[in-house]
Design a protein around this motif. Structure first.
Motif, PDB file in Angstrom:
ATOM      1  N   LEU A  78      31.877 -25.082  14.108  1.00  0.00           N
ATOM      2  CA  LEU A  78      30.504 -25.423  13.732  1.00  0.00           C
ATOM      3  C   LEU A  78      29.508 -24.551  14.489  1.00  0.00           C
ATOM      4  N   SER A  79      29.774 -24.317  15.760  1.00  0.00           N
ATOM      5  CA  SER A  79      28.891 -23.481  16.568  1.00  0.00           C
ATOM      6  C   SER A  79      28.863 -22.056  16.044  1.00  0.00           C
ATOM      7  N   LYS A  86      26.752 -21.877  12.822  1.00  0.00           N
ATOM      8  CA  LYS A  86      25.319 -21.888  13.139  1.00  0.00           C
ATOM      9  C   LYS A  86      24.866 -20.540  13.691  1.00  0.00           C
ATOM     10  N   SER A 128      24.182 -35.082  10.487  1.00  0.00           N
ATOM     11  CA  SER A 128      25.155 -36.159  10.636  1.00  0.00           C
ATOM     12  C   SER A 128      25.288 -36.890   9.303  1.00  0.00           C
ATOM     13  N   THR A 166      30.326 -31.030   5.118  1.00  0.00           N
ATOM     14  CA  THR A 166      29.394 -30.695   6.186  1.00  0.00           C
ATOM     15  C   THR A 166      28.081 -30.277   5.535  1.00  0.00           C
ATOM     16  N   GLU A 201      35.275 -30.159  11.465  1.00  0.00           N
ATOM     17  CA  GLU A 201      35.218 -31.044  12.628  1.00  0.00           C
ATOM     18  C   GLU A 201      35.311 -30.294  13.953  1.00  0.00           C
ATOM     19  N   ASP A 202      35.815 -29.086  13.932  1.00  0.00           N
ATOM     20  CA  ASP A 202      35.973 -28.312  15.165  1.00  0.00           C
ATOM     21  C   ASP A 202      34.593 -27.883  15.679  1.00  0.00           C
ATOM     22  N   PRO A 203      34.159 -28.347  16.864  1.00  0.00           N
ATOM     23  CA  PRO A 203      32.841 -27.980  17.399  1.00  0.00           C
ATOM     24  C   PRO A 203      32.661 -26.474  17.551  1.00  0.00           C
ATOM     25  N   ARG A 204      33.742 -25.767  17.894  1.00  0.00           N
ATOM     26  CA  ARG A 204      33.627 -24.309  18.047  1.00  0.00           C
ATOM     27  C   ARG A 204      33.364 -23.640  16.709  1.00  0.00           C
TER      28      ARG A 204
END
Length: 406
Positions: A178-179, A182, A204, A118, A173-176
């Protein structure tokens, strides 16, 4: 003719006028001479300089000239030990790069954002302990730093960081998750009472050139605006911007201490500011460098306002200074383990050291980290401090070099 036809025609012209690269090891006593003739396009100068720089060649002289649609350039280069270049693979790399479309030059300075990692980009206001806090957050979130490069200049900081999920060793890969990464990094960068808004982005899969991207990030963070400091006694570049009315050019002249990648840094910033270099010269002598560029704006016109001249002066000065951090170079060679970078940066912080630049690299279970550090006031590091750090990290793992300008 629409844009697609224009693009197809430009590609046809490049194929019909393939680049010519001539290498001469006899014309100059102390350097290899590389002459490049090719069809001119928007980023030709930057493409050529980027490839030469990324092959770790030292440019001692360069002459650039573009009339009409043709580009001619002559470089005097050596390796980092001052020897002539004998590796023909380097010259083949230059030819291949020139045959590639603009902005798609793959070289050693290019970082791939793959599905295995990432890629995070950060910018914010620099302060003592910032890098340590960023590394601590990533460690707490079970993120492992694989590679990173960090710059700090004029109270701004920018970083490009490759991370993996500690449990899987692959990209997050887990959007939560990654959020959350950030959000927490943004909180760290935000600081206290800072009116500037930090940025945190996750890229990306694709490709970026690390040095060029860091320049863009620092420019966007407006690091060319110098903080008011009465005690600033640093040796600064001397940059002038003047008119050449008989040829409708703007002339930029810069004098500074010489260092590796200096020519790339200047040309990179001119290109990203939407200026085109038509003629130029780069000459080094006894540790000093003189640069001169005849430029026009992307619309074909020279600089017309005093405000734009002042901004160009500030931006070129910043481009020269970003990679020229004065300080002590610390090199760490040791076995890698999860949380190592967080431990190292914490030890630096606790001993009152501030990284001005850092290159982080891990491979095959080994860590090779390079830091340029000063004390919290920007002054040279006390040798006693290095002794204390060695006791904490290990006598053989850490090497230090005298004050450098790299």
């Amino acid at each position: 003719m629409d844009d697609h036809e224009d693009d197809a025609y430009a590609k046809l012209v490049r194929r019909m006028n393939s680049p010519r690269v001539v290498i001469d090891n006899h014309a100059c006593e102390h350097a290899t001479v590389i002459q490049v003739d090719t069809c001119n396009r928007k980023d030709t100068v930057l493409d050529v300089v980027q490839v030469i720089t990324d092959r770790n060649l030292v440019i001692t002289k360069a002459y650039m000239s573009s009339d009409g649609g043709w580009f001619m350039n002559v470089f005097h280069v050596t390796d980092d030990h001052g020897n002539k270049i004998r590796d023909e693979g380097i010259f083949n790399c230059i030819e291949k790069a020139l045959e590639t479309d603009a902005n798609m030059v793959m070289s050693r300075g290019t970082m791939l954002a793959s599905k295995e990692h990432t890629l995070i980009e950060l910018t914010g206001t620099d302060r003592p302990g910032l890098l340590s806090e960023v590394c601590a957050v990533l460690t707490d979130l079970r993120c492992n730093v694989i590679d990173a490069e960090i710059w700090a200049h004029n109270a701004r900081a920018a970083a490009i960081i490759h991370i993996t999920e500690q449990s899987t060793g692959t990209a997050i890969e887990d959007p939560r998750q990654l959020s959350l990464v950030k959000e927490l990094l943004h909180n760290v960068l935000k600081g206290h009472g800072d009116f500037r808004i930090p940025t945190v982005s996750i890229s990306s899969p694709g490709e970026i050139h690390i040095g060029r991207r860091l320049h863009q990030m620092m420019f966007a963070a407006r690091d060319f605006e110098r903080p008011d400091r009465e005690d600033d006694n640093s040796v600064r570049p001397r940059v002038t911007v003047s008119d050449c009315p008989d040829r409708d050019y703007t002339v930029i002249t810069a004098r500074s201490l010489d260092r590796p990648k200096l020519l790339f840094d200047t040309v990179c910033n001119l290109t990203d500011m939407e200026y085109r270099v038509f003629h130029g010269a780069f000459i080094t002598n006894k540790g000093e460098a003189t640069q001169e560029y005849y430029i026009r704006h992307a619309d074909g016109l020279p600089i017309s306002s005093e405000a734009e001249r002042q901004r160009v002066m500030e931006c070129i000065e910043a481009a020269i200074e970003r990679r020229a951090s004065e300080g002590l170079e610390l090199e760490l060679f040791t076995e890698d383990h999860f949380g190592l970078l967080s431990d190292i940066t914490r030890i630096l912080r606790e001993n009152g050291l501030c990284p001005k630049r850092a290159e982080i690299s891990t491979k095959n279970g080994k860590a090779e980290h390079n830091f340029i550090v000063t004390d919290v006031s920007g002054n040279p590091v006390d040798p006693k401090t290095i002794h204390m750090i060695r006791q904490q990290i290990g006598q053989t793992a850490l090497q230090d070099n005298p004050a450098v300008i790299n």
